[in-house]
Design a protein around this motif. Structure first.
Motif, PDB file in Angstrom:
ATOM      1  N   GLY A  37       6.327  -0.353   2.959  1.00 38.40           N
ATOM      2  CA  GLY A  37       6.763  -0.771   1.431  1.00 38.40           C
ATOM      3  C   GLY A  37       8.215  -0.948   1.653  1.00 38.40           C
ATOM      4  N   ALA A  38       8.890  -1.716   0.825  1.00 41.11           N
ATOM      5  CA  ALA A  38      10.261  -1.996   0.706  1.00 41.11           C
ATOM      6  C   ALA A  38      10.914  -0.664  -0.079  1.00 41.11           C
ATOM      7  N   ALA A  41       9.733   1.256  -3.515  1.00 36.22           N
ATOM      8  CA  ALA A  41       8.082   0.583  -3.748  1.00 36.22           C
ATOM      9  C   ALA A  41       7.225   1.893  -4.166  1.00 36.22           C
ATOM     10  N   LYS A  43       6.895   4.964  -1.887  1.00 37.04           N
ATOM     11  CA  LYS A  43       6.379   5.507  -0.805  1.00 37.04           C
ATOM     12  C   LYS A  43       6.478   7.172  -0.851  1.00 37.04           C
ATOM     13  N   GLN A 196       9.631   2.313   6.618  1.00 38.25           N
ATOM     14  CA  GLN A 196      10.124   1.186   6.324  1.00 38.25           C
ATOM     15  C   GLN A 196      10.125   0.390   7.735  1.00 38.25           C
ATOM     16  N   VAL A 210      -0.155  -0.926   2.144  1.00 35.99           N
ATOM     17  CA  VAL A 210       1.101  -1.880   1.782  1.00 35.99           C
ATOM     18  C   VAL A 210       1.310  -1.556   0.235  1.00 35.99           C
ATOM     19  N   GLU A 212       3.824  -2.071  -3.012  1.00 35.24           N
ATOM     20  CA  GLU A 212       4.831  -2.734  -3.850  1.00 35.24           C
ATOM     21  C   GLU A 212       4.996  -2.540  -5.186  1.00 35.24           C
ATOM     22  N   ASN A 213       6.008  -2.337  -5.711  1.00 36.38           N
ATOM     23  CA  ASN A 213       6.370  -1.905  -7.130  1.00 36.38           C
ATOM     24  C   ASN A 213       5.576  -0.711  -7.756  1.00 36.38           C
ATOM     25  N   VAL A 217      -1.116  -2.698  -2.682  1.00 37.37           N
ATOM     26  CA  VAL A 217      -1.358  -4.218  -2.679  1.00 37.37           C
ATOM     27  C   VAL A 217      -2.427  -4.608  -1.679  1.00 37.37           C
ATOM     28  N   SER A 230       1.230 -12.330   5.186  1.00 42.54           N
ATOM     29  CA  SER A 230       1.784 -11.815   4.165  1.00 42.54           C
ATOM     30  C   SER A 230       2.757 -10.700   4.713  1.00 42.54           C
ATOM     31  N   ALA A 234       6.837 -10.256   5.178  1.00 42.62           N
ATOM     32  CA  ALA A 234       7.425  -9.384   4.162  1.00 42.62           C
ATOM     33  C   ALA A 234       8.037  -8.255   4.963  1.00 42.62           C
ATOM     34  N   TYR A 235       7.262  -7.837   6.014  1.00 38.20           N
ATOM     35  CA  TYR A 235       7.893  -6.453   6.411  1.00 38.20           C
ATOM     36  C   TYR A 235       8.113  -6.622   7.954  1.00 38.20           C
TER      37      TYR A 235
END
Ligand code: ATP
Length: 238
Positions: A37-38, A41, A43, A196, A210, A212-213, A217, A230, A234-235
C-alpha cells in the motif's frame, strides 16, 4: 492448517484519528503474507495493532485462536510474535554480538541461544565478520540484517517485518528478501511482511493484501496480485 493470526473487523485510532477501518485478514502457519500500500495507507498501524503498541478500539486480533486484542506488547512478544520495526532500531552503542544477545533476553537455554547465534551468522556471514563492531557503525543494509537476526533470536513463531527494504540498495534488498524466504522455509517461521516495494514483496509472498486509506481493498495469492491490472498500475509502475 493452523490459523496463526486473524484480524476481524479491526478499527484502530490515534486519538480521534481513525487509521484502520474494518480490517480483516488472516495468516496461516508457515505462510509469508505481504501487505502492500502507499504511504499512510495503514500498513505500519496494522502491524502495531498486532503487536499491541496500538490497541484496536473495535474488532478482534486472534493469535493461534487466542484473543490478544487487549494484551500488552510484552505479553504478545512472550507468546511468540516479534516485530522488526521500520527504521530498524538496533542498539547503536552495543556490538553486533550484544545486539543478538539482547534479542534472546527472554530465553535461558544457553546451548539453544548459542546455536541460534551461529545460525544468524550462517544466514548473515557479514555479521560474523562485524561481531565486535558497534551496531551504529554498520551500513544500513547490515543494520537491517542485524535487526532481523536479533528478532530471530527470540525464536518467533510469527515475525512481523515493517519495510525491510527501506533506504537500501536493490542488491542488498534482494539479499535480505532471499534470507526472509530461507528463514520461512527452514524454520517454518510465519512471516507478515509490510512493504512499499510491492514488486519484490509479491514475489516472495504466498498471499497478499492491498491497503488503501486504512482499508483492505484487495486480497489474493501473490501471483494473482502481480498479474492484477489495478495492482500493476498503482504499485508496480507498469
Ligand atoms: P508508511 O509506509 O508511510 O509508514 P503506512 O501505510 O505504514 O505508511 P501508517 O503509518 O500506518 O501508514 O499510517 C496510517 C495513518 O495513520 C496515516 O494517515 C498516518 O498519518 C496516521 N498516523 C500514523 N501514526 C500516527 C500517530 N502516531 N499519530 C497520529 N496519526 C498517525
Amino acid at each position: 492448517m493452523t490459523r496463526m493470526l486473524e484480524l476481524k473487523n479491526v478499527n484502530s485510532f490515534y486519538g480521534n484519528i481513525q487509521a484502520l477501518y474494518d480490517v480483516n485478514l488472516h495468516i496461516d502457519q508457515g505462510e509469508i503474507i505481504t501487505l502492500i500500500g502507499a504511504n499512510g495507507a495503514g500498513k505500519s498501524t496494522t502491524l502495531m495493532t498486532v503487536c499491541g503498541i496500538v490497541q484496536a478500539r473495535e474488532g478482534q486480533v486472534l493469535y493461534q485462536g487466542d484473543d490478544i486484542t487487549k494484551s500488552a506488547p510484552n505479553q504478545i512478544v512472550g507468546q511468540g510474535i516479534c516485530q522488526v520495526p521500520e527504521g530498524r532500531l538496533i542498539f547503536p552503542e552495543l556490538t553486533v554480538q550484544e545486539n543478538l544477545d539482547m534479542g534472546a533476553f527472554m530465553r535461558n537455554d544457553k546451548a539453544g541461544i548459542k546455536r541460534d547465534i551461529d545460525y544468524s551468522f550462517d544466514l548473515f556471514p557479514i555479521l560474523a565478520q562485524r561481531r565486535k563492531q558497534q551496531g551504529g557503525t554498520l551500513s544500513g543494509g547490515e543494520q537491517q540484517m542485524l535487526a532481523i537476526a536479533r528478532a530471530l533470536m527470540a525464536k518467533p513463531r510469527l515475525l512481523l517485518l515493517d519495510e525491510p527494504s527501506m533506504g537500501l540498495a536493490p542488491l542488498v534488498v534482494k539479499q535480505i528478501f532471499e534470507i526472509i524466504k530461507k528463514v520461512n522455509a527452514e524454520n517454518n517461521t510465519t512471516i507478515f511482511l509490510v512493504e512499499q516495494n510491492a514488486n519484490l514483496a509479491l514475489k516472495i509472498g504466498h498471499r497478499g493484501y492491498v491497503m488503501e486509506n486504512g482499508r483492505v481493498v484487495l486480497s489474493d495469492t501473490c501471483d494473482k496480485l502481480l498479474a492484477d491490472e489495478s495492482v500493476k498500475k498503482a504499485y508496480l509502475g507498469l
